[in-house]
Design an enzyme around this catalytic site. Structure first.
Site, PDB file in Angstrom:
ATOM      1  CG  ASP A 115      -2.087   0.908   1.128  1.00 45.23           C
ATOM      2  OD1 ASP A 115      -2.725   0.918   0.070  1.00 45.23           O
ATOM      3  OD2 ASP A 115      -2.374   1.611   2.109  1.00 45.23           O
ATOM      4  CD  GLU A 133      -2.116   2.414  -3.395  1.00 42.43           C
ATOM      5  OE1 GLU A 133      -2.362   3.208  -4.331  1.00 42.43           O
ATOM      6  OE2 GLU A 133      -1.722   2.781  -2.278  1.00 42.43           O
ATOM      7  CG  ASP A 157      -9.303   2.310   0.770  1.00 50.92           C
ATOM      8  OD1 ASP A 157      -9.789   2.023   1.883  1.00 50.92           O
ATOM      9  OD2 ASP A 157      -8.082   2.488   0.603  1.00 50.92           O
TER      10      ASP A 157
END
Length: 507
Positions: free
Chosen positions: A299, A347, A405
């Site tokens: 991430d 990501e 998300d």
């Protein structure tokens, strides 16, 4: 002629599995979920970070980057192994079937996990004790600190070691640490047993997935949580002062989505200290994660090129600055230790600069494409060159309808205005009730090597199925649960058919 292998995957965190104990677990339901994926010829199961959660229960703010979430331990398996009585697990409280109530789950499971650990220590057979002792010896480099940290969180009723705990504990003075380990030896051993339970159960889940030709995509956030054992035990690797207080915090600058930026509050790395240790902590972090999964999504990958640093005490992220990170050196060290082909997904969402793209591409890491982001509808027209549109995808990428998300695809479409909906309809060439499936179809037909849909999109759930709303402490965040693993047969058949038609059957 050799064809590029392409695969399909489903995104769902284990907490979302159905079970009688209020939260998903690593027991029979996890194996049944793998069977379900296998039926649809799905080759990838993507999860969120597996660490133990603290305040807010976000898996991206875990109390440890190395430990497992004890709440996922399957109680039935412990009863089967003789560490709980059958009556302990036969009549759990009545839990919500569509949301995790973390407080209620903790009240139910934690006493039983403690009881199981005590029974194990008193009654485990010789081979089981040998296996446990080996687990402790192999993991003592993180397990000792983690177990003590969890005990101290209970003692002080607070995980904020940097502001609540006494100074001698905050700064880990050697005599104090030795005394604490002696004083709380029984409690820390109990936590080590729970970690043994977790990793023993997860090992079986992963092995079963791999037997079914399914690989698991794990996830790690780039930064660690401030109230974590990682920060407490590694102050020298973070930008903290001599008193253990952060001098700066992480975040992202103002953009179209946030006028003030986002102030995350995580401590940032003292990269010079990592350099001096040849990035040993990061190497251990990646190695340990690869024991639990086959592929890692990192991430906020852009933070390896440069990260946004905000002085401590600032109320927003506006007054920060970009600080370069030694990403090239870090990944060179990782390649040297772990091999040339690191199974990492970058990501790379948001505003990405050339140096981030170069770092991603030079390491041959696939980036991410989010299909919901392909329809940038502010101008009232479709930009046919948008890199996220499936007809523009490249092989070395992973395409998603949406992630944890995002809103669900149905929820996203329902929330569009009439003109935007019309653009989506015309691109997908379908009526409203087929938008979700046509998004899945277009994603699967893309050139991206991996195509992943959230479980909620397979079920065509609306906004009620959303997993997280970023930058909020909403009580429903991270709590969505699948109510049943029994799906309509047409739903399984339709996804399997699309996987076959698009050639995404893997090896």
């Amino acid at each position: 002629m050799k064809h590029n292998i392409r695969r399909a995957g489903v995104l769902m965190h284990p907490t979302s599995l159905p079970s009688a104990s209020g939260i998903g677990s690593l027991g029979e339901e996890a194996l049944q979920f793998i069977d379900l994926l296998h039926q649809a010829k799905i080759r990838l199961w993507q999860i969120l970070p597996l660490g133990p959660t603290g305040y807010g229960d976000s898996p991206y703010a875990a109390r440890s980057t190395f430990a497992g979430n004890e709440l996922l331990i399957d109680l039935k398996s412990l009863a089967y192994d003789g560490y709980l009585d059958v009556q302990d697990v036969l009549a759990p409280p009545r839990f919500s079937t569509d949301r995790v109530d973390y407080g209620k789950v903790r009240s139910y499971k934690e006493p039983l996990l403690g009881k199981a650990a005590d029974t194990f220590l008193a009654e485990a057979e010789e081979q089981e004790r040998i296996d446990f002792d080996r687990f402790v010896a192999e993991n003592d480099w993180w397990l000792d600190d983690y177990a003590l940290y969890q005990v101290l969180c209970s003692v002080f009723h607070d995980s904020r070691w940097f502001s609540i705990w006494p100074k001698e504990i905050r700064l880990r003075e050697p005599e104090t640490m030795a005394a604490l380990h002696a004083q709380y030896a029984k409690q820390t051993t109990r936590i080590k047993v729970m970690q043994y339970f977790f990793f023993s159960q997860w090992k079986k889940v992963k092995a079963y997935a791999n037997e079914m030709s399914i690989q698991i995509i794990g996830d790690i956030p780039i930064f660690v949580a401030p109230d974590s054992v990682d920060a407490w035990a590694n102050r020298h690797l973070l930008k903290m002062d001599e008193d253990g207080k952060q001098t700066v915090s992480s975040g992202v600058p103002p953009d179209a989505f946030s006028a003030d930026g986002q102030l995350w509050g995580n401590p940032v790395y003292n990269w010079e200290a990592h350099r001096k240790q040849q990035f040993a902590w990061w190497i251990k972090r990646i190695q340990k994660t690869l024991e639990s999964c086959d592929i890692i999504r990192i991430d906020h990958f852009r933070g390896f090129a440069a990260y946004w640093e905000v002085p401590q005490g600032e109320p927003t992220a506006m007054n920060g600055r970009w600080v370069p990170s030694p990403g090239k050196e870090l990944f060179a060290a990782l390649h040297a230790q772990l091999g040339e082909q690191l199974p990492i997904i970058a990501e790379d969402l948001g505003v990405i600069t050339e140096d981030v793209e170069e770092l991603r591409d030079s390491n041959h890491f696939p980036g991410m494409k989010i299909l919901q982001f392909a329809f940038n509808l502010e101008q009232g027209t479709l930009d046919a060159t948008n890199a996220y549109l499936p007809h523009n995808s490249t092989y070395n990428s992973v395409i998603y309808t949406g992630t944890h998300d995002n809103n669900t695809t149905k929820g996203w479409f329902d929330g569009l205005d009439a003109a935007s909906k019309d653009i989506v309809r015309r691109y997908l060439e379908c009526p409203d009730d087929q938008v979700v499936w046509q998004m899945i179809r277009q994603m699967l037909l893309s050139s991206s090597k991996d195509a992943i849909l959230p479980m909620q999109d397979w079920l065509e759930l609306g906004e009620e199925g959303r997993m997280n709303i970023p930058s909020t402490c909403n009580q429903s965040n991270w709590s969505w649960r699948l109510e049943s693993l029994v799906l309509e047969s047409w739903r399984i058949d339709r996804l399997r058919s699309l996987v076959e038609l698009s050639g995404r059957i893997g090896l």
